[in-house]
Motif scaffolding. Structure first.
Motif, PDB file in Angstrom:
ATOM      1  N   THR A  41     -11.841  17.364   9.820  1.00 54.54           N
ATOM      2  CA  THR A  41     -11.129  16.430  10.697  1.00 54.54           C
ATOM      3  C   THR A  41      -9.914  15.876   9.974  1.00 54.54           C
ATOM      4  O   THR A  41     -10.023  15.428   8.834  1.00 54.54           O
ATOM      5  N   PRO A  42      -8.739  15.867  10.603  1.00 51.30           N
ATOM      6  CA  PRO A  42      -7.554  15.329   9.925  1.00 51.30           C
ATOM      7  C   PRO A  42      -7.724  13.866   9.551  1.00 51.30           C
ATOM      8  O   PRO A  42      -8.398  13.097  10.242  1.00 51.30           O
ATOM      9  N   ALA A  43      -7.113  13.477   8.458  1.00 48.28           N
ATOM     10  CA  ALA A  43      -7.088  12.066   8.084  1.00 48.28           C
ATOM     11  C   ALA A  43      -6.177  11.323   9.052  1.00 48.28           C
ATOM     12  O   ALA A  43      -5.066  11.780   9.324  1.00 48.28           O
ATOM     13  N   PRO A  44      -6.606  10.184   9.602  1.00 51.77           N
ATOM     14  CA  PRO A  44      -5.717   9.428  10.484  1.00 51.77           C
ATOM     15  C   PRO A  44      -4.577   8.812   9.690  1.00 51.77           C
ATOM     16  O   PRO A  44      -4.749   8.468   8.520  1.00 51.77           O
ATOM     17  N   PRO A  45      -3.388   8.662  10.298  1.00 53.99           N
ATOM     18  CA  PRO A  45      -2.295   8.018   9.557  1.00 53.99           C
ATOM     19  C   PRO A  45      -2.611   6.556   9.305  1.00 53.99           C
ATOM     20  O   PRO A  45      -3.197   5.884  10.158  1.00 53.99           O
ATOM     21  N   PRO A  46      -2.269   6.027   8.145  1.00 56.37           N
ATOM     22  CA  PRO A  46      -2.508   4.601   7.870  1.00 56.37           C
ATOM     23  C   PRO A  46      -1.682   3.714   8.792  1.00 56.37           C
ATOM     24  O   PRO A  46      -0.609   4.109   9.254  1.00 56.37           O
ATOM     25  N   PRO A  47      -2.158   2.506   9.077  1.00 53.25           N
ATOM     26  CA  PRO A  47      -1.342   1.551   9.829  1.00 53.25           C
ATOM     27  C   PRO A  47      -0.119   1.135   9.021  1.00 53.25           C
ATOM     28  O   PRO A  47      -0.130   1.184   7.787  1.00 53.25           O
ATOM     29  N   ALA A  48       0.916   0.715   9.717  1.00 52.08           N
ATOM     30  CA  ALA A  48       2.118   0.229   9.040  1.00 52.08           C
ATOM     31  C   ALA A  48       1.838  -1.102   8.362  1.00 52.08           C
ATOM     32  O   ALA A  48       1.119  -1.952   8.906  1.00 52.08           O
ATOM     33  N   LEU A  49       2.398  -1.300   7.193  1.00 52.54           N
ATOM     34  CA  LEU A  49       2.208  -2.534   6.446  1.00 52.54           C
ATOM     35  C   LEU A  49       3.457  -3.406   6.431  1.00 52.54           C
ATOM     36  O   LEU A  49       3.403  -4.547   5.983  1.00 52.54           O
ATOM     37  N   GLY A  50       4.572  -2.865   6.904  1.00 49.83           N
ATOM     38  CA  GLY A  50       5.826  -3.605   6.845  1.00 49.83           C
ATOM     39  C   GLY A  50       6.228  -4.164   8.198  1.00 49.83           C
ATOM     40  O   GLY A  50       5.388  -4.613   8.986  1.00 49.83           O
ATOM     41  N   ALA A  51       7.526  -4.118   8.471  1.00 43.58           N
ATOM     42  CA  ALA A  51       8.078  -4.686   9.703  1.00 43.58           C
ATOM     43  C   ALA A  51       7.498  -3.978  10.925  1.00 43.58           C
ATOM     44  O   ALA A  51       7.425  -2.755  10.960  1.00 43.58           O
ATOM     45  N   PRO A  52       7.105  -4.730  11.960  1.00 41.73           N
ATOM     46  CA  PRO A  52       6.506  -4.101  13.137  1.00 41.73           C
ATOM     47  C   PRO A  52       7.529  -3.637  14.172  1.00 41.73           C
ATOM     48  O   PRO A  52       7.216  -2.806  15.021  1.00 41.73           O
ATOM     49  N   ASP A  53       8.753  -4.164  14.118  1.00 41.83           N
ATOM     50  CA  ASP A  53       9.752  -3.845  15.142  1.00 41.83           C
ATOM     51  C   ASP A  53      10.597  -2.665  14.706  1.00 41.83           C
ATOM     52  O   ASP A  53      10.800  -2.412  13.517  1.00 41.83           O
ATOM     53  N   LEU A  54      11.135  -1.938  15.679  1.00 46.41           N
ATOM     54  CA  LEU A  54      11.950  -0.765  15.395  1.00 46.41           C
ATOM     55  C   LEU A  54      13.381  -1.163  15.070  1.00 46.41           C
ATOM     56  O   LEU A  54      13.891  -2.169  15.580  1.00 46.41           O
ATOM     57  N   PRO A  55      14.071  -0.397  14.237  1.00 50.43           N
ATOM     58  CA  PRO A  55      15.450  -0.724  13.876  1.00 50.43           C
ATOM     59  C   PRO A  55      16.397  -0.493  15.048  1.00 50.43           C
ATOM     60  O   PRO A  55      16.217   0.441  15.841  1.00 50.43           O
ATOM     61  N   ALA A  56      17.442  -1.324  15.106  1.00 47.40           N
ATOM     62  CA  ALA A  56      18.391  -1.214  16.214  1.00 47.40           C
ATOM     63  C   ALA A  56      19.373  -0.067  16.009  1.00 47.40           C
ATOM     64  O   ALA A  56      19.758   0.609  16.974  1.00 47.40           O
ATOM     65  N   THR A  57      19.793   0.169  14.784  1.00 45.65           N
ATOM     66  CA  THR A  57      20.784   1.205  14.504  1.00 45.65           C
ATOM     67  C   THR A  57      20.299   2.105  13.377  1.00 45.65           C
ATOM     68  O   THR A  57      19.349   1.781  12.663  1.00 45.65           O
ATOM     69  N   GLY A  58      21.006   3.207  13.191  1.00 40.93           N
ATOM     70  CA  GLY A  58      20.671   4.098  12.098  1.00 40.93           C
ATOM     71  C   GLY A  58      20.847   3.440  10.750  1.00 40.93           C
ATOM     72  O   GLY A  58      20.013   3.596   9.852  1.00 40.93           O
ATOM     73  N   TRP A  59      21.946   2.685  10.570  1.00 40.67           N
ATOM     74  CA  TRP A  59      22.158   2.016   9.291  1.00 40.67           C
ATOM     75  C   TRP A  59      21.130   0.922   9.061  1.00 40.67           C
ATOM     76  O   TRP A  59      20.719   0.678   7.929  1.00 40.67           O
ATOM     77  N   ASP A  60      20.691   0.275  10.126  1.00 34.52           N
ATOM     78  CA  ASP A  60      19.625  -0.718  10.005  1.00 34.52           C
ATOM     79  C   ASP A  60      18.350  -0.051   9.491  1.00 34.52           C
ATOM     80  O   ASP A  60      17.639  -0.605   8.648  1.00 34.52           O
ATOM     81  N   ALA A  61      18.073   1.144   9.988  1.00 32.04           N
ATOM     82  CA  ALA A  61      16.896   1.885   9.508  1.00 32.04           C
ATOM     83  C   ALA A  61      17.014   2.188   8.017  1.00 32.04           C
ATOM     84  O   ALA A  61      16.051   2.038   7.257  1.00 32.04           O
ATOM     85  N   VAL A  62      18.206   2.594   7.580  1.00 39.45           N
ATOM     86  CA  VAL A  62      18.416   2.895   6.171  1.00 39.45           C
ATOM     87  C   VAL A  62      18.253   1.638   5.326  1.00 39.45           C
ATOM     88  O   VAL A  62      17.583   1.642   4.283  1.00 39.45           O
ATOM     89  N   ARG A  63      18.864   0.553   5.771  1.00 39.06           N
ATOM     90  CA  ARG A  63      18.811  -0.691   5.011  1.00 39.06           C
ATOM     91  C   ARG A  63      17.370  -1.177   4.850  1.00 39.06           C
ATOM     92  O   ARG A  63      16.958  -1.598   3.771  1.00 39.06           O
ATOM     93  N   ARG A  64      16.580  -1.107   5.919  1.00 37.25           N
ATOM     94  CA  ARG A  64      15.191  -1.553   5.852  1.00 37.25           C
ATOM     95  C   ARG A  64      14.353  -0.648   4.956  1.00 37.25           C
ATOM     96  O   ARG A  64      13.500  -1.102   4.199  1.00 37.25           O
ATOM     97  N   ALA A  65      14.581   0.668   5.043  1.00 36.62           N
ATOM     98  CA  ALA A  65      13.814   1.606   4.213  1.00 36.62           C
ATOM     99  C   ALA A  65      14.112   1.425   2.734  1.00 36.62           C
ATOM    100  O   ALA A  65      13.255   1.668   1.886  1.00 36.62           O
ATOM    101  N   ARG A  66      15.323   0.978   2.421  1.00 35.74           N
ATOM    102  CA  ARG A  66      15.708   0.799   1.031  1.00 35.74           C
ATOM    103  C   ARG A  66      15.410  -0.604   0.500  1.00 35.74           C
ATOM    104  O   ARG A  66      15.638  -0.878  -0.676  1.00 35.74           O
ATOM    105  N   SER A  67      14.894  -1.464   1.327  1.00 38.92           N
ATOM    106  CA  SER A  67      14.633  -2.836   0.913  1.00 38.92           C
ATOM    107  C   SER A  67      13.594  -2.880  -0.197  1.00 38.92           C
ATOM    108  O   SER A  67      12.536  -2.257  -0.100  1.00 38.92           O
TER     109      SER A  67
END
Length: 450
Positions: A227-253
């Motif tokens: 049986t596949p391992a289920p993906p872990p729940p997210a531990l960080g921000a729950p909301d989705l990024p508004a822009t591509g650069w916002d996604a980059v900035r959050r991932a690099r935080s």
């Protein structure tokens, strides 16, 4: 154990209910196959001194609740050397392990092949290698505990050839024994510590911790699951990024949760494998091992947010292949700005190492689950991702290349980097729409969406 326990003392220290396997005594000519003067007398003295008839004892036992076949070398018997009778015992042990579906634990302490039997002793390494391969193909784990000393062919087969290698601190470990090394050789290179640093052994384990550690490894490696391992729940921000650069900035935080936080939350316990078996380790870039999630074993390979080095990719490939042979599901965590691209990484074979990991994931029959927890930087990240079963957290992104580098390649000015990030469509929700990931995972109390 570092003080050279006898074979039976070592077995008693690590196992329960040891029962020796029946012995097949080979008839030999006086003074052995080479008629070596005084060999029979040396053999008799070794037997009188140790109480053993050969340099290895083999039997069944229990360790941490797991039934095993155990092989233990008696260094006091002609230096734990391998001869034809040793080969007979080792072959019988492996055959018994396959017939009864038992893992093999080798407690190695040997000086190598037996001089008095010459090339016939050396060819026992081929027998051992063949039996080890057959046992590996049968899907049975092999764990080696390398004691003091472990040198020569014993290290190059039963030791370094095992799936997991645990080493006693301070033990002499290396292919070249102390009497055959160059006179100016650095003795520190022939130690358990050096083998762990070079990726040839997985961990140093103190004698007082060895029984529990060995039991934990055996429990984890002997619980296949399809049986596949289920993906872990997210531990960080729950909301989705508004822009591509916002996604980059959050991932690099620097505040974003990293691999260690995810592994700690997902696995109740874990053990690690270290090294690529090719002379390298990448403990700061790739974490690999096995752990327990909701009562079952999951193998993991997790990037740590730094550029992954070639040894990291090779270690992850080793982990995926081992899990595949044992039928254990794999969880990978993607988080890297990309593969290390310095000159040393090229000299260490970065391209070949990444290709090897791509191949291991593609060939795996055991289920692989991937969660992108931060940066997904180009092929250095994609090599760890499971085709068709990759998920993303809200504070992650995945891109063909970093937006800054994409802009440079396209000869765009720096002020267009943010626009380029949007055009690359790297946000988690973009990846779902493009069919690259299955969905975006939320916190533990929120179902995945996509």
């Amino acid at each position: 154990m570092a003080d050279r326990l006898s074979a039976r003392e070592a077995v008693t220290a690590l196992t329960d209910d040891f029962t020796e396997l029946p012995d097949r005594i080979r008839e030999s000519a006086p003074d052995g196959p080479l008629h070596w003067p005084g060999y029979d007398a040396a053999h008799a003295r070794a037997a009188e001194r140790t109480g053993e008839r050969e340099s290895v004892i083999c039997g069944t036992a229990r360790t941490g609740g797991t039934d095993v076949v155990v092989v233990a070398f008696e260094f006091g018997f002609l230096g734990g050397s391998l001869g034809e009778r040793t080969g007979d015992r080792l072959e019988s042990a492996y055959v018994h392990a396959r017939a009864h579906r038992l893992p093999v634990v080798s407690l190695v302490a040997t000086g190598g092949s037996r001089m008095q039997e010459g090339i016939l002793a050396l060819t026992q390494l081929q027998r051992v290698a063949r039996e080890s391969v057959l046992t590996r193909e049968a899907g049975l784990p092999q764990i080696a505990v390398v004691r003091d000393p472990t040198t020569g062919g014993g290290w190059a087969t039963l030791g370094a050839g095992a799936d997991v290698v645990l080493a006693l601190p301070g033990a002499q470990v290396g292919f070249a024994g102390s009497r055959v090394r160059p006179s100016d050789a650095d003795p520190a290179a022939y130690t358990a510590e050096a083998q762990v640093a070079a990726g040839a052994a997985d961990a140093l384990v103190r004698p007082e911790d060895l029984r529990d550690t060995l039991g934990r490894w055996l429990r984890l490696l002997t619980r296949p699951c399809d049986t596949p391992a289920p993906p872990p729940p997210a531990l960080g921000a729950p909301d989705l990024p508004a822009t591509g650069w916002d996604a980059v900035r959050r991932a690099r935080s620097p505040e974003r949760p990293r691999a260690t936080a995810y592994l700690d939350a997902y696995l109740t316990s874990r053990v690690t494998i270290g090294g690529d078996r090719c002379g390298g380790t990448d403990p700061g870039g790739m974490l690999c091992g096995f752990g327990e999630h909701e009562g079952r074993t999951v193998a993991y390979a997790a990037q740590t947010g730094t550029a992954t080095r070639p040894a990291g990719y090779r270690t992850a490939a080793r982990l995926v292949r081992l899990a595949d042979r044992l039928g254990i599901p794999v969880l990978t965590l993607v988080d890297t700005p990309g593969a290390a691209n310095d000159a040393e990484a090229e000299r260490q074979g970065a391209g070949a190492a990444i290709a090897d990991l791509f191949g291991a994931v593609a060939a795996a029959r055991t289920p692989v689950t991937t969660l992108v927890v931060g940066e997904g930087g180009s092929g250095g990240a994609l090599a760890l991702a499971a085709p068709g079963n990759t998920w993303a957290t809200p504070d992650s992104y995945f891109s063909v290349i970093a937006p800054e580098l994409a802009a440079a390649i396209l000869k765009r000015p720096p002020q267009e980097v943010e626009t380029t990030a949007d055009q690359l469509r790297i946000r988690p929700q973009d990846l779902v729409e493009l069919g690259v990931v299955r969905g975006v995972v939320g916190p533990a109390d929120r179902a995945p969406h996509g």
